[in-house]
Design a protein around this motif. Structure first.
Motif, mmCIF file in Angstrom:
data_model
loop_
_atom_site.group_PDB
_atom_site.id
_atom_site.type_symbol
_atom_site.label_atom_id
_atom_site.label_comp_id
_atom_site.label_asym_id
_atom_site.label_seq_id
_atom_site.Cartn_x
_atom_site.Cartn_y
_atom_site.Cartn_z
ATOM 1 N N MET A 72 -21.037 -66.174 -7.388
ATOM 2 C CA MET A 72 -22.469 -66.443 -7.303
ATOM 3 C C MET A 72 -22.860 -67.774 -7.938
ATOM 4 N N ALA B 125 -19.781 -63.581 -2.324
ATOM 5 C CA ALA B 125 -20.506 -63.082 -3.496
ATOM 6 C C ALA B 125 -21.420 -61.936 -3.087
ATOM 7 N N ASP C 7 -23.415 -60.238 -5.189
ATOM 8 C CA ASP C 7 -24.454 -60.042 -6.195
ATOM 9 C C ASP C 7 -25.821 -59.796 -5.559
ATOM 10 N N SER D 163 -24.132 -56.736 0.216
ATOM 11 C CA SER D 163 -24.421 -56.753 -1.211
ATOM 12 C C SER D 163 -23.940 -55.458 -1.857
ATOM 13 N N TYR D 164 -23.829 -55.497 -3.184
ATOM 14 C CA TYR D 164 -23.520 -54.264 -3.912
ATOM 15 C C TYR D 164 -24.550 -53.182 -3.610
ATOM 16 N N ASP E 223 -18.441 -57.646 -14.112
ATOM 17 C CA ASP E 223 -18.567 -57.200 -12.726
ATOM 18 C C ASP E 223 -18.605 -55.683 -12.629
ATOM 19 N N ALA F 193 -22.095 -54.570 -13.642
ATOM 20 C CA ALA F 193 -23.076 -54.894 -12.599
ATOM 21 C C ALA F 193 -22.994 -53.893 -11.451
ATOM 22 N N TRP F 194 -21.786 -53.538 -11.056
ATOM 23 C CA TRP F 194 -21.589 -52.556 -9.992
ATOM 24 C C TRP F 194 -22.112 -51.189 -10.448
ATOM 25 N N THR G 293 -25.907 -51.129 -10.372
ATOM 26 C CA THR G 293 -26.397 -51.020 -8.995
ATOM 27 C C THR G 293 -26.262 -49.595 -8.490
#
Length: 392
Positions: A109, A131, A133, A151-152, A180, A183-184, A187
């Motif tokens: 990103m 990416a 993100d 996206s995720y 990462d 972030a996953w 989400t």
């Protein structure tokens, strides 16, 4: 270190009597730029990341564009730049922009944003194929950047639709401690709440022991503290520990996310809608199955080819306007036409839910309706996106 090369070019011959208005001869050059990123250390090296990940997808898409261009007098050429670990990706983008305005970026990103913010990129058309993100489709979007990698949020929503359909309403989560992974995991948690599911215990995986020997002892004790749940989500972006979770949990429950039931952009088990033919051609080219970033790179150059075919132009602004219009459709071998969201540039696409040996389902699932397009039930719908760069 930069390595740039011209991969292929074809000079077509105008076919007489072709029923289309886009028959003017046009030269199209696409530049694929890849930032090589050192993979983090993992417990197992059974599934190494292919060195040509992404590249083979864009090469296959080039072949498809050449086939169409043969009848339209269109020339397609592909330049490839690979930036080594620690290399100057932005310098490579700046150099590419001196001669080309159609770029496919396979990079994290931060590099995508820095590339898009170059003054020379203001009039270019950039495709993000590397990416996932969510921020790139929201507050950090850029008007000239379109996204062919899901996206995720799209992948998380696909899982949650499946859980709702199966009435798996109580969820636990195990996440790695890398950025990462978290972030996953965030989400997944956001998506679960969006679909009204109950999110229970969440634990961070911090083991540094060799799970190849200790998983059967360590994982049951680790997961015992999660309490009861219908499904265990695992967030492991680096593919480090997730493989050791299945069948070792304290409670006999299904596993999903980074292991077990996985949401993907593409997988070798997807065989319907002509997908087997695409996979076969890819394996002939690359001698391996197509993966997510291969598919995203393929979709990016195919989107360019489809837009050139319909407009008869290689101008970046003209192509962008057409790609974001209601007239654009891409045949993506996923059972329905793929289009781009006009509010953040994301390619709408179904998300297969798979395990290693079969396709389990494909989202959006039946019953998840939308007033405009059912594919917009996956990921950021217009009211959910904070993207303002597209003027919506």
């Amino acid at each position: 270190m930069l390595r740039t090369r011209l991969v292929s070019a074809f000079f077509g011959v105008l076919a007489l009597g072709l029923a289309t208005g886009a028959t003017a001869e046009v030269d199209v050059t696409v530049h694929y730029l890849k930032q090589v990123v050192a993979p983090p250390p993992t417990l197992s090296n059974l599934d190494p990341i292919p060195d040509d990940l992404g590249l083979r997808g864009v090469e296959l898409g080039l072949e498809d564009n050449i086939t169409t261009g043969r009848f339209l007098g269109q020339t397609y050429a592909l330049s490839v730049t690979e930036v080594s670990e620690g290399g100057d990706f932005i310098a490579a983008v700046r150099a590419a922009l001196t001669s080309e305005s159609l770029l496919i970026l396979d990079a994290p990103m931060a590099q995508v944003l820095a590339a898009a913010d170059l003054p020379d990129a203001a009039d270019a058309l950039l495709f993000n194929a590397g990416a996932a993100d969510v921020a790139l489709r929201s507050a950090d979007c850029r008007a000239q950047v379109l996204h062919t990698l899901p996206s995720y949020a799209m992948k998380a929503d696909a899982l949650m639709q499946f859980f709702v359909a199966r009435r798996w309403t109580e969820i636990a989560l195990v996440a790695g401690d890398r950025v990462d992974d978290q972030a996953w995991a965030d989400t997944l948690e956001t998506s679960a709440r969006k679909f009204g599911l109950k999110f229970g215990a969440r634990k961070t995986w911090v083991f540094d022991a060799d799970m190849r020997r200790n998983a059967s002892q360590e994982v049951p004790l680790f997961t015992q503290e999660l309490g009861d749940y219908d499904v265990l989500l695992v967030a492991d972006a680096a593919d480090d520990f997730a493989r050791y979770i299945s069948y070792n949990t304290w409670r006999p429950r299904p596993v999903a996310g980074s292991e077990g039931l996985r949401p993907v952009a593409w997988h070798r088990v997807v065989e319907q809608w002509g997908a087997a033919q695409l996979q076969s051609r890819f394996e002939d080219l690359a001698d391996r199955p197509m993966l997510d970033r291969d598919y995203a790179a393929w979709a990016a150059i195919r989107a360019i080819g489809e837009a050139v075919t319909r407009t008869g132009s290689s101008d970046a602004a003209t192509l962008r306007a057409f790609i974001l219009s209601d007239a654009f459709e891409l045949a993506g071998f996923k059972g329905r036409p793929l289009t781009f969201r006009t509010w953040n540039g994301q390619l709408r696409q179904p998300i297969p839910l798979v395990h290693e040996r079969a396709l389990v389902a494909q989202a959006p699932l039946d019953g998840f309706l939308h007033h405009h397009n059912e594919l917009d039930t996956l990921g950021l719908d217009q009211p959910e996106s904070n993207c303002t760069a597209f003027g919506n």
